[in-house]
Design an enzyme around this catalytic site. Structure first.
Site, short mmCIF file in Angstrom:
data_model
loop_
_atom_site.label_atom_id
_atom_site.label_comp_id
_atom_site.label_asym_id
_atom_site.label_seq_id
_atom_site.Cartn_x
_atom_site.Cartn_y
_atom_site.Cartn_z
N LEU A 270 19.44 -1.85 -19.10
CA LEU A 270 20.78 -2.12 -18.60
C LEU A 270 20.85 -3.55 -18.08
O LEU A 270 20.15 -3.91 -17.13
CB LEU A 270 21.15 -1.13 -17.50
CG LEU A 270 21.03 0.36 -17.86
CD1 LEU A 270 21.57 1.23 -16.72
CD2 LEU A 270 21.73 0.68 -19.16
N ARG B 214 26.36 -11.08 -6.14
CA ARG B 214 25.66 -11.17 -4.86
C ARG B 214 24.76 -12.39 -4.79
O ARG B 214 24.36 -12.80 -3.71
CB ARG B 214 24.85 -9.89 -4.63
CG ARG B 214 25.72 -8.68 -4.27
CD ARG B 214 24.90 -7.43 -4.12
NE ARG B 214 23.86 -7.57 -3.11
CZ ARG B 214 22.93 -6.64 -2.87
NH1 ARG B 214 22.90 -5.55 -3.60
NH2 ARG B 214 22.03 -6.83 -1.93
N ARG C 38 5.15 -33.33 -20.65
CA ARG C 38 6.40 -32.72 -21.10
C ARG C 38 6.24 -32.08 -22.47
O ARG C 38 5.19 -32.22 -23.10
CB ARG C 38 7.51 -33.78 -21.08
CG ARG C 38 7.82 -34.30 -19.68
CD ARG C 38 8.75 -35.48 -19.70
NE ARG C 38 10.04 -35.14 -20.29
CZ ARG C 38 10.96 -36.05 -20.62
NH1 ARG C 38 10.71 -37.35 -20.42
NH2 ARG C 38 12.11 -35.68 -21.14
N LYS D 1 5.54 -37.36 -23.30
CA LYS D 1 6.52 -36.48 -23.90
C LYS D 1 6.46 -36.64 -25.41
O LYS D 1 6.45 -37.76 -25.92
CB LYS D 1 7.92 -36.81 -23.37
CG LYS D 1 9.01 -35.86 -23.86
CD LYS D 1 9.93 -36.56 -24.81
CE LYS D 1 11.04 -35.62 -25.25
NZ LYS D 1 11.72 -36.13 -26.47
N TYR E 36 4.07 -44.55 -19.37
CA TYR E 36 4.92 -43.58 -20.07
C TYR E 36 4.64 -43.68 -21.55
O TYR E 36 4.77 -44.75 -22.17
CB TYR E 36 6.40 -43.84 -19.81
CG TYR E 36 7.28 -42.97 -20.70
CD1 TYR E 36 7.39 -41.60 -20.46
CD2 TYR E 36 7.94 -43.51 -21.80
CE1 TYR E 36 8.15 -40.80 -21.28
CE2 TYR E 36 8.70 -42.71 -22.63
CZ TYR E 36 8.81 -41.35 -22.37
OH TYR E 36 9.56 -40.56 -23.20
N ASN F 94 -7.69 -46.74 -25.37
CA ASN F 94 -7.45 -46.92 -23.94
C ASN F 94 -6.07 -47.54 -23.75
O ASN F 94 -5.77 -48.60 -24.31
CB ASN F 94 -8.51 -47.81 -23.32
CG ASN F 94 -8.35 -47.92 -21.80
OD1 ASN F 94 -8.95 -47.17 -21.06
ND2 ASN F 94 -7.53 -48.86 -21.35
N SER G 38 -2.91 -53.81 -19.76
CA SER G 38 -1.97 -53.38 -18.72
C SER G 38 -0.61 -54.07 -18.86
O SER G 38 -0.51 -55.21 -19.33
CB SER G 38 -2.54 -53.70 -17.34
OG SER G 38 -3.73 -52.97 -17.12
N ALA H 276 -2.85 -57.96 -22.24
CA ALA H 276 -2.08 -57.50 -21.08
C ALA H 276 -0.75 -58.25 -20.99
O ALA H 276 -0.68 -59.45 -21.24
CB ALA H 276 -2.88 -57.68 -19.81
#
Length: 448
Positions: free
Chosen positions: A15, A22, A317, A335, A350, A361, A389, A407
């Site tokens: 059901l 509520r 993600r 992601k 990211y 790396n 980097s 870098a």
């Protein structure tokens, strides 16, 4: 279906027509979430382990509930006239054998408990079986009145005498009976009550009136607790998480601080996985043997292979795969990324819509620019490649095996294997100009 002549099919009617009134929600109760999925999905999963047929009763204009119920059939209760009326809408699906009526807002009933209910019903001379519990606070639950082990009646709290209110065996609402008997009893339920509704609990009185033996099967409160408010939803979440954590540890997973780890019902953690405090697993996560998920990480829709280390403070993600012995460090987000074995992305990066070859790396602060405002684009990084980097990789771009990205570079063109790529402005140094500039700023500040 089996050809065994002794086979007796079993049907579960769920059901799920209730609204979220509520809960102060526009979302139906059946779609309120527990452990990463709607309540109805939890009950469907457990019921499917026990019953041969499932059918879901929904309300009008509940296409979203029907979507969760798929592939099981749904019937619509066009008027909400009570639980017996709702169950009767599914009578055409009862078939032969046994029928149990369950509730979407009782989502934590285990397959073991449902099996016990069905087995009790199938004992000789048992006409109706129901689920009952002994809650820590019986409060306003209906009381189950028994005599010599048989259920005589269910008394609602508002109608109970002081002696009956002292009974600690409480009704959970779930019933199981022979299909023909259940159909007949449902058709006989009346609505002579304050709300003018047809109540499923009245089936117990009808069964007893026919001298059918009614038996109660007890289960834990954590399984049978109804969920009708936000606070009850939180209690159910806590109970389910406790169950999931214990199951993980029983299967060889180390949870350093179990009470701080949150799992989805489909989370798969292999033996010897180590999970540090304050980790959240969303739906669709698979972690293989020996991986380490460090503190404050969030994983969803991803796969982590053996020996990899994730976090702390990492976010994985959906559609992400982490290769064996890879390292994903603090404040790294991935992601739709596929990282090969031994890849390192240790700091503040990211990586989206990308493939990274084994043992490459990715330096701190590297960003893969995968979105142009309309479309997502792919970045491919080869094996044994070093990305310095603060690099920016503007997709679509391909970087070959064993390449080196200096870098601070912005890479907009493909880089062949073994190449060195620099994509930054030449540095200009002007002697003494730094001091002169700072002195001028200080003088301006002093002069107001």
């Amino acid at each position: 279906m089996t050809s065994d002549p002794a086979f007796r099919p079993a049907t579960a009617v769920l059901l799920a027509a209730g609204l979220g009134t509520r809960m102060k929600s526009s979302r139906p109760k059946a779609l309120q979430h527990l452990a990463g999925g709607p309540m109805l999905a939890h009950l469907l999963r457990n019921a499917a382990e026990v019953f041969d047929r499932l059918v879901v009763v929904i309300g009008p204009e509940m296409a979203d509930v029907a979507e969760v119920a798929a592939p099981y059939p749904v019937v619509i209760q066009h008027e909400r006239l009570g639980t017996a009326h709702a169950a009767l809408q599914a009578a055409q699906w009862f078939g032969d054998g046994d029928v149990a009526v369950l509730y979407a807002d009782n989502p934590l009933i285990s397959a073991q408990t449902l099996t016990a209910l069905l087995e009790e019903r199938r004992k000789p001379d048992v006409g109706l079986a129901l689920l009952a519990m002994r809650p820590a606070d019986p409060a306003r639950y209906g009381r189950v009145v028994t005599n010599a082990g048989n259920v005589e009646r269910i008394v609602e709290w508002s109608d109970a005498t002081p002696e009956e209110r002292a009974i600690d065996l409480c009704n959970a609402g779930v019933l199981c009976a022979d299909a023909a008997d259940f159909r007949r009893w449902l058709e006989a339920v009346g609505n002579d009550n304050a709300k003018g509704e047809f109540y499923l609990t009245d089936v117990v009185d009808l069964a007893v009136a026919e001298h059918a033996q009614v038996r109660a099967v007890e289960a834990a409160e954590d399984e049978l607790r109804g969920v009708n408010s936000r606070s009850e939803l939180a209690q159910a979440e806590a109970a389910l998480q406790k169950r999931l954590r214990q199951n993980a540890m029983d299967n060889g997973v180390t949870l350093v601080a179990p009470e701080t780890v949150f799992l989805a019902t489909d989370t798969q953690l292999a033996a010897d996985v180590l999970v540090e405090p304050n980790v959240v697993f969303g739906p669709g996560v698979v972690v293989h043997e020996g991986a380490v998920i460090r503190a404050f990480s969030h994983l969803e829709g991803c796969e982590v292979h053996s020996g990899a280390v994730i976090g702390p403070y990492a976010r994985l993600r959906p559609e992400t795969t982490i290769g064996a012995s890879a390292r994903i460090g603090n404040f790294v987000e991935l992601k739709s990324a596929e990282l090969g074995a031994g890849v390192k992305v240790n700091h503040l990066s990211y990586i989206g819509n990308a493939q990274v070859g084994a043992h490459s790396n990715i330096g701190a602060g590297t960003i893969v620019c995968n979105y142009d405002g309309v479309f997502k684009h792919t970045t491919s990084i080869g094996k044994n490649t070093f990305v310095g980097s603060n690099s920016v990789l503007v997709a679509p771009v391909e970087i070959g095996d064993n390449a080196l990205i200096a870098a601070g570079s912005t890479i907009t063109n493909n880089v062949p294997q073994d190449a060195l790529a620099l994509g930054r402005a030449r540095q200009t140094t002007k002697p003494e100009r730094g001091k002169l500039f700072k002195d001028a700023l200080k003088a301006k500040k002093e002069n107001g």
